[in-house]
Design a protein around this motif. Structure first.
Motif, PDB file in Angstrom:
ATOM      1  N   LEU A 139       0.838  -1.189   0.000  1.00  0.00           N
ATOM      2  CA  LEU A 139       0.000   0.000   0.000  1.00  0.00           C
ATOM      3  C   LEU A 139       0.878   1.245   0.000  1.00  0.00           C
ATOM      4  O   LEU A 139       2.017   1.213   0.500  1.00  0.00           O
ATOM      5  CB  LEU A 139      -0.907   0.017   1.228  1.00  0.00           C
ATOM      6  CG  LEU A 139      -2.021  -1.035   1.272  1.00  0.00           C
ATOM      7  CD1 LEU A 139      -2.717  -0.996   2.628  1.00  0.00           C
ATOM      8  CD2 LEU A 139      -3.019  -0.800   0.158  1.00  0.00           C
ATOM      9  N   PRO A 140       0.399   2.351  -0.545  1.00  0.00           N
ATOM     10  CA  PRO A 140       1.182   3.593  -0.474  1.00  0.00           C
ATOM     11  C   PRO A 140       1.231   4.120   0.959  1.00  0.00           C
ATOM     12  O   PRO A 140       0.493   3.635   1.836  1.00  0.00           O
ATOM     13  CB  PRO A 140       0.401   4.544  -1.388  1.00  0.00           C
ATOM     14  CG  PRO A 140      -0.999   4.024  -1.359  1.00  0.00           C
ATOM     15  CD  PRO A 140      -0.878   2.537  -1.240  1.00  0.00           C
ATOM     16  N   ILE A 141       2.057   5.099   1.201  1.00  0.00           N
ATOM     17  CA  ILE A 141       2.166   5.678   2.538  1.00  0.00           C
ATOM     18  C   ILE A 141       0.818   6.236   2.989  1.00  0.00           C
ATOM     19  O   ILE A 141       0.436   6.123   4.152  1.00  0.00           O
ATOM     20  CB  ILE A 141       3.259   6.775   2.552  1.00  0.00           C
ATOM     21  CG1 ILE A 141       4.624   6.154   2.235  1.00  0.00           C
ATOM     22  CG2 ILE A 141       3.289   7.492   3.896  1.00  0.00           C
ATOM     23  CD1 ILE A 141       5.752   7.154   2.119  1.00  0.00           C
ATOM     24  N   ASP A 142       0.095   6.854   2.054  1.00  0.00           N
ATOM     25  CA  ASP A 142      -1.246   7.360   2.345  1.00  0.00           C
ATOM     26  C   ASP A 142      -2.254   6.480   1.605  1.00  0.00           C
ATOM     27  O   ASP A 142      -2.498   6.652   0.413  1.00  0.00           O
ATOM     28  CB  ASP A 142      -1.372   8.815   1.881  1.00  0.00           C
ATOM     29  CG  ASP A 142      -2.750   9.395   2.165  1.00  0.00           C
ATOM     30  OD1 ASP A 142      -3.557   8.702   2.829  1.00  0.00           O
ATOM     31  OD2 ASP A 142      -3.028  10.525   1.735  1.00  0.00           O
ATOM     32  N   VAL A 266      -5.864  -3.683  -3.913  1.00  0.00           N
ATOM     33  CA  VAL A 266      -4.820  -3.913  -4.897  1.00  0.00           C
ATOM     34  C   VAL A 266      -4.509  -5.406  -4.844  1.00  0.00           C
ATOM     35  O   VAL A 266      -4.212  -5.960  -3.784  1.00  0.00           O
ATOM     36  CB  VAL A 266      -3.570  -3.037  -4.621  1.00  0.00           C
ATOM     37  CG1 VAL A 266      -3.054  -3.199  -3.204  1.00  0.00           C
ATOM     38  CG2 VAL A 266      -2.476  -3.338  -5.642  1.00  0.00           C
ATOM     39  N   VAL A 267      -4.630  -6.080  -5.998  1.00  0.00           N
ATOM     40  CA  VAL A 267      -4.633  -7.545  -6.048  1.00  0.00           C
ATOM     41  C   VAL A 267      -3.493  -8.052  -6.909  1.00  0.00           C
ATOM     42  O   VAL A 267      -3.236  -7.529  -8.003  1.00  0.00           O
ATOM     43  CB  VAL A 267      -5.973  -8.058  -6.632  1.00  0.00           C
ATOM     44  CG1 VAL A 267      -6.021  -9.583  -6.599  1.00  0.00           C
ATOM     45  CG2 VAL A 267      -7.159  -7.466  -5.876  1.00  0.00           C
ATOM     46  N   ASN A 268      -2.789  -9.060  -6.393  1.00  0.00           N
ATOM     47  CA  ASN A 268      -1.809  -9.805  -7.183  1.00  0.00           C
ATOM     48  C   ASN A 268      -2.589 -10.883  -7.930  1.00  0.00           C
ATOM     49  O   ASN A 268      -3.076 -11.850  -7.336  1.00  0.00           O
ATOM     50  CB  ASN A 268      -0.762 -10.434  -6.269  1.00  0.00           C
ATOM     51  CG  ASN A 268       0.335 -11.136  -7.049  1.00  0.00           C
ATOM     52  OD1 ASN A 268       0.101 -11.687  -8.124  1.00  0.00           O
ATOM     53  ND2 ASN A 268       1.540 -11.130  -6.503  1.00  0.00           N
ATOM     54  N   ILE A 269      -2.763 -10.717  -9.248  1.00  0.00           N
ATOM     55  CA  ILE A 269      -3.623 -11.621 -10.008  1.00  0.00           C
ATOM     56  C   ILE A 269      -3.014 -13.010 -10.179  1.00  0.00           C
ATOM     57  O   ILE A 269      -3.708 -13.948 -10.582  1.00  0.00           O
ATOM     58  CB  ILE A 269      -3.970 -11.019 -11.394  1.00  0.00           C
ATOM     59  CG1 ILE A 269      -2.707 -10.798 -12.226  1.00  0.00           C
ATOM     60  CG2 ILE A 269      -4.747  -9.738 -11.232  1.00  0.00           C
ATOM     61  CD1 ILE A 269      -2.996 -10.261 -13.609  1.00  0.00           C
ATOM     62  N   LEU A 270      -1.732 -13.172  -9.876  1.00  0.00           N
ATOM     63  CA  LEU A 270      -1.107 -14.500  -9.975  1.00  0.00           C
ATOM     64  C   LEU A 270      -1.392 -15.344  -8.740  1.00  0.00           C
ATOM     65  O   LEU A 270      -1.478 -16.570  -8.819  1.00  0.00           O
ATOM     66  CB  LEU A 270       0.408 -14.358 -10.169  1.00  0.00           C
ATOM     67  CG  LEU A 270       0.880 -13.663 -11.448  1.00  0.00           C
ATOM     68  CD1 LEU A 270       2.395 -13.628 -11.501  1.00  0.00           C
ATOM     69  CD2 LEU A 270       0.319 -14.370 -12.685  1.00  0.00           C
ATOM     70  N   THR A 271      -1.541 -14.677  -7.594  1.00  0.00           N
ATOM     71  CA  THR A 271      -1.699 -15.409  -6.339  1.00  0.00           C
ATOM     72  C   THR A 271      -3.011 -15.123  -5.624  1.00  0.00           C
ATOM     73  O   THR A 271      -3.334 -15.792  -4.646  1.00  0.00           O
ATOM     74  CB  THR A 271      -0.551 -15.047  -5.372  1.00  0.00           C
ATOM     75  OG1 THR A 271      -0.629 -13.638  -5.092  1.00  0.00           O
ATOM     76  CG2 THR A 271       0.797 -15.363  -5.987  1.00  0.00           C
ATOM     77  N   ASN A 272      -3.752 -14.111  -6.078  1.00  0.00           N
ATOM     78  CA  ASN A 272      -4.989 -13.656  -5.433  1.00  0.00           C
ATOM     79  C   ASN A 272      -4.754 -12.984  -4.086  1.00  0.00           C
ATOM     80  O   ASN A 272      -5.711 -12.666  -3.381  1.00  0.00           O
ATOM     81  CB  ASN A 272      -5.999 -14.798  -5.251  1.00  0.00           C
ATOM     82  CG  ASN A 272      -6.767 -15.071  -6.524  1.00  0.00           C
ATOM     83  OD1 ASN A 272      -7.018 -14.166  -7.305  1.00  0.00           O
ATOM     84  ND2 ASN A 272      -7.123 -16.325  -6.734  1.00  0.00           N
ATOM     85  N   ALA A 273      -3.518 -12.776  -3.690  1.00  0.00           N
ATOM     86  CA  ALA A 273      -3.240 -12.031  -2.470  1.00  0.00           C
ATOM     87  C   ALA A 273      -3.553 -10.556  -2.718  1.00  0.00           C
ATOM     88  O   ALA A 273      -3.375 -10.045  -3.819  1.00  0.00           O
ATOM     89  CB  ALA A 273      -1.772 -12.203  -2.069  1.00  0.00           C
ATOM     90  N   SER A 274      -4.005  -9.878  -1.670  1.00  0.00           N
ATOM     91  CA  SER A 274      -4.450  -8.499  -1.855  1.00  0.00           C
ATOM     92  C   SER A 274      -4.194  -7.667  -0.609  1.00  0.00           C
ATOM     93  O   SER A 274      -3.952  -8.193   0.481  1.00  0.00           O
ATOM     94  CB  SER A 274      -5.946  -8.469  -2.179  1.00  0.00           C
ATOM     95  OG  SER A 274      -6.686  -9.001  -1.101  1.00  0.00           O
ATOM     96  N   ALA A 275      -4.262  -6.349  -0.792  1.00  0.00           N
ATOM     97  CA  ALA A 275      -4.169  -5.398   0.305  1.00  0.00           C
ATOM     98  C   ALA A 275      -5.290  -4.383   0.128  1.00  0.00           C
ATOM     99  O   ALA A 275      -5.652  -4.026  -0.995  1.00  0.00           O
ATOM    100  CB  ALA A 275      -2.807  -4.705   0.316  1.00  0.00           C
TER     101      ALA A 275
END
Length: 517
Positions: A139-142, A266-275
């Motif tokens: 994630l960004p700082i803000d 924000v999603v990593n489409i290779l692993t489905n991990a997200s923030a």
């Protein structure tokens, strides 16, 4: 690293329900130098409590199998029992939390998860190669979502780019969740809330490119890089939109005066991990109340229904007599009309040409007329209300305003047309216009049915005639138009003008003369 997990059930002294504890253990490699490792836990529903316990052991206890045991991960009674135990981390809540620690020799780590409220599920990820792994996007700082503008049916959102998007653009995308209930702290929590209670959990997250959709979902491909999923749930409609790496988005098709909650993942489409970004909310603007126009007895008003300015136009009339008559003449397009008397709907209809409603009520009844264009473009309509039936402003009309042509009477230089008349002596004027093949649709579509003969070029006028018949079955007239060119398209119009002088235009008729005779 592999995790060994087991479930323990015990009875809560303060509750008749049993509580489940999930325990997972892992042992870091013996020959590793001290290095950082991370444990990331995502609650997918209710708040949980989880802890990390560190068991200090001798060098003989590193998760190795007892002699003769092939399973290197099974801890048996023959192995040495840990001597020292310490809790190195504890958390209660429903946020995504990550613990970062340093591995040490001769250590066993135990993860304990406790859910008191109800059965739930979580995601757990253990990483030892923290330098090269990019499973969870940053994630960004803000991490706030900014509301740029708010309209009656739109909200414009913007957020700062994730560092992961700048570094791994091809594997990262943003997904937006819109609902009317509340914000979600994780993608996992959002999907749990959205999923039907009777549906099986899909193996991949629905907000990323999961092909496993359930009955209550509808998918719309908005563009090459944008995917939208609409979910029908008990709490209303939940919309999911994945838009690639765009960090500004205009949400459309919202309802006025409704508070919406917006979450960006924000999603990593290779692993489905997200923030998850910090969610926000916004209330759409109230739809402006249409100005109510007062109708006066016997007066005709001409309205342009502008679909961009407002959806409905309202007219009001207080009856001075028991019997009244509303007259609507659609000048262009099709118009939806609704008439309510003292709040109760008494008439509702789509009008494409001319329509009269004769109503009977009480003195001082309040009538409200609502008008709306059924077209994507503007429409126009003339409206009149009158209690003077003996002095009608509009002429008496036939059952049909269509013009008929006769194929057998069509020649290379003439055509014959016919139209219905009424029991009232009226004036009928005929006009013709030569048109091309590619002009037919535009000429008929853009015809202003309220415009009279004065709007036509004098050269287009053919003739005017008077006729009527007491017997409506015989109230029909024909006219043969001569002096036409062979194989040519002609547009014919007939205007009916009654005693009041207000003209009514019949539906235009396109006829082509024969090419060879």
């Amino acid at each position: 690293e592999n995790l060994l997990c087991s479930m323990t059930e015990f009875l809560n002294a303060f509750s008749p329900f049993s509580i489940h504890i999930l325990r997972c253990c892992f042992i870091l490699e013996e020959d590793r130098a001290p290095a950082p490792f991370t444990v990331t836990v995502t609650p997918c529903d209710v708040p949980i409590e989880w802890s990390i316990l560190l068991y200090k052991t001798s060098t003989n206890f590193l998760g190795k199998a007892a002699p003769g045991d092939d399973d290197t991960h099974e801890v048996t009674k023959s192995q040495k029992i840990p001597k020292l135990v310490s809790m190195i981390f504890n958390y209660k809540g429903n946020s995504v939390e990550t613990f970062v620690g340093m591995s040490s020799y001769s250590s066993l780590y135990m993860l304990e998860f406790l859910s008191i409220e109800r059965d739930t599920h979580i995601t757990v990820y253990l990483a030892t190669d923290t330098a090269s792994e990019h499973l969870y996007p940053e994630l960004p700082i803000d991490p706030r979502i900014d509301v740029i503008s708010i309209g009656h049916a739109t909200v414009v959102l913007a957020w700062k780019h994730s560092p992961s998007v700048l570094q791994h653009k091809e594997n990262i995308q943003y997904c937006l969740l819109i609902n009317e209930k509340h914000n979600y702290k994780s993608l996992c929590a959002a999907e749990t809330a959205i999923r039907s209670p009777h549906a099986k959990s899909p193996p991949a997250l629905a907000l990323s490119f999961s092909p496993y959709l359930v009955d209550h979902q509808q998918v719309m491909i908005l563009s090459n890089s944008e995917l939208s999923i609409i979910n029908k749930v008990n709490s209303g409609e939940v919309r999911q939109i994945c838009m690639g790496t765009k960090n500004i988005y205009t949400v459309t098709n919202l309802r006025p005066s409704i508070q919406y909650y917006f979450d960006v993942f924000v999603v990593n489409i290779l692993t489905n991990a997200s923030a998850a970004y910090t969610g926000t909310f916004a209330r759409t603007l109230e739809e402006p109340k249409p100005k109510v126009i007062e109708l006066k007895d016997g007066k005709v008003i001409h309205l342009i229904l502008d679909v961009k300015k407002q959806k409905f136009y309202s007219l009001q009339y207080q009856a001075r007599h028991k019997k009244i008559q509303f007259t609507f003449q659609s000048c262009s397009g099709q118009v939806w009309v609704q008439i309510a008397r003292n709040g109760k709907v008494v008439a509702s209809e789509n009008i494409a040409d001319f329509r009269q409603f004769s109503l009977k009520g009480k003195l001082l009844d309040m009538y409200l007329v609502q008008l709306r264009s059924t077209e994507r473009t503007n429409s126009s309509v003339k409206v009149q209300v009158s209690s003077h039936f003996h002095k009608p402003l509009f002429p008496l009309l036939p059952e049909s305003l269509k013009i008929k042509s006769f194929s057998k009477l069509r020649t290379c230089s003439s055509v014959t047309i016919a139209w219905l008349g009424t029991q009232e002596q009226s004036k009928y004027c005929v006009y013709k216009k030569m048109i091309k093949e590619d002009q037919v649709w535009m000429e008929v579509r853009n015809t202003d049915r309220c415009s009279g003969p004065k709007s036509r070029d004098k050269s287009e006028k053919l003739l005017c005639k008077y006729f009527y018949d007491i017997n409506l079955r015989r109230a029909v007239t024909t006219q043969t138009i001569k002096g036409l060119e062979a194989g040519t398209l002609y547009l014919f119009d007939v205007y009916l003008t009654g005693p009041s002088g207000i003209p009514v235009r019949y539906h235009s008729k396109v006829v082509k003369t024969r090419k060879k005779c």
